[in-house]
Design an enzyme around this catalytic site. Sequence first.
Site, PDB file in Angstrom:
ATOM      1  N   VAL A 205       0.739  -1.261   0.056  1.00 39.20           N
ATOM      2  CA  VAL A 205      -0.042  -0.018   0.025  1.00 39.20           C
ATOM      3  C   VAL A 205       0.793   1.431  -0.066  1.00 39.20           C
ATOM      4  CG1 VAL A 205      -1.955  -1.063   1.017  1.00 39.20           C
ATOM      5  CG2 VAL A 205      -0.417   0.172   2.452  1.00 39.20           C
ATOM      6  N   LYS A 206       2.105   1.204   0.213  1.00 40.05           N
ATOM      7  CA  LYS A 206       2.835   2.215   0.373  1.00 40.05           C
ATOM      8  C   LYS A 206       3.367   2.841  -0.911  1.00 40.05           C
ATOM      9  CE  LYS A 206       2.535   1.967   4.490  1.00 40.05           C
ATOM     10  NZ  LYS A 206       3.229   1.519   5.609  1.00 40.05           N
ATOM     11  N   ASN A 207       4.306   4.150  -1.130  1.00 38.43           N
ATOM     12  CA  ASN A 207       4.239   4.630  -2.574  1.00 38.43           C
ATOM     13  C   ASN A 207       4.959   3.958  -3.327  1.00 38.43           C
ATOM     14  OD1 ASN A 207       2.937   6.558  -0.840  1.00 38.43           O
ATOM     15  ND2 ASN A 207       3.832   8.459  -1.846  1.00 38.43           N
TER      16      ASN A 207
END
Length: 408
Positions: A205-207
């Site tokens: 879910v992170k960048n």
Amino acid sequence: MGDKKSVMKMENQKPAIEGGKPVRETFLPYATQWIGEEEKNEVMKVFDSGWLTTGPKVRQFEKDVADYVGAKYAIAVNSGTAALHCCVGAINIQPGDEVITTPFTFLATANVIIYRGGKPVLVDIDEETYNIDPNEIRKKITTRTKAIIPMHYGGHPCKMDEIKEIAQKHNLYIIEDAAHALSAEYQDEKIGTFSDLSCFSFHPVKNITTAEGGIITTNNEELAKFCVMHRTHGITKEAMERYGKDADWGYDMERLGHRYNMTEFQAALGVAQLKKIEKFQKKREEIVAQYNQAFFAMPELILPSVKSYAKSSWHLYPIRVNNDLLKVDRNQLIRALKAENIGVNVHYIPIHLHSYYQKNYGFKAGDFPVCERIYNSIITLPLFPKMNTQDVQDVINAVKKVINYYKK
Ligand SMILES: *Cc1c(COP(=O)(O)O)cnc(C)c1O
């Protein structure tokens, strides 16, 4: 006005939870990865490279991340949590030490303090950025305070100048939880070098993602060495130095460390993902601009703001609802948006409201009023680079439909 068209329109305006038709047929998550052929090719090459776990790809990923944020050292590990745990080990947090952090974060930020026997000291947050409030930090400093862990909420940097001033005055370490903040900037410089140690996460879910993974960046050689030790049982030599013809067989364990090293597969994924970070950032900014444009005139919503000292990495797009102008509470709005097939979420259930923290550290509801007020009104909307124009429009339509239906 009983014609077929206007009846249909009325039906479309009714939230799905009230019996109307959802804005979309398939579920849109709040975040997800974007993997292309480049990533697949990099990962496949690992199979034939001779190294499966921590080796040359990990070295390359570390160098790439260090160059990207402008840090001298980067130490890759197998999760963002592991990165934080290595850092509290590197600064040698001991039983009885106090570490100040925010209640408005993911559990990992505070849990790692407890792993070391330290005491998590929570302080309230700033109403506008949802980041730790430096004035509240000042009030909680004691002779046992050893470190501060600010977390850049949603990718909006904390007030690092003020936090650093406090740390210098009281001789404290700073570990930044920058899990949201790869590509964020504070006063035109990338997050990753402002304090003793910074931690990033590469959860899907992170960048950018490495499936699971994390990295520590620092300009401090000694702390970098301690982090390397902490990721491999506290042993002074790493696998690359222990194997091979010229390697010496000896090694020594100096500290009690962990088993947190990153694999070559994760690093290969990370190398390919990092090449796309500017493109991902641009996509995030475009989506944010569309949301801002669609929602700014709605008094029922409070949109995320960006301070003049900050460039957000836009990890999250959290809106707050103005409860005074609505007939239903935030939880009902979440149910309604989910029924529209929009994957909204809440970041975060505050640390001090979890039963473990209440039972073991005496926290209770009411301890951090700003944090709780924001928690009770916040909703994270979907935001990820792979969203297409229709996805963005669906989110906008769903929010407008639900808010218009439930407004007073
Ligand atoms: C994701 C996250 C972490 C932990 O990262 P993992 O890679 O999931 O272990 C820590 N802090 C914050 C604020 C996060 O969002």
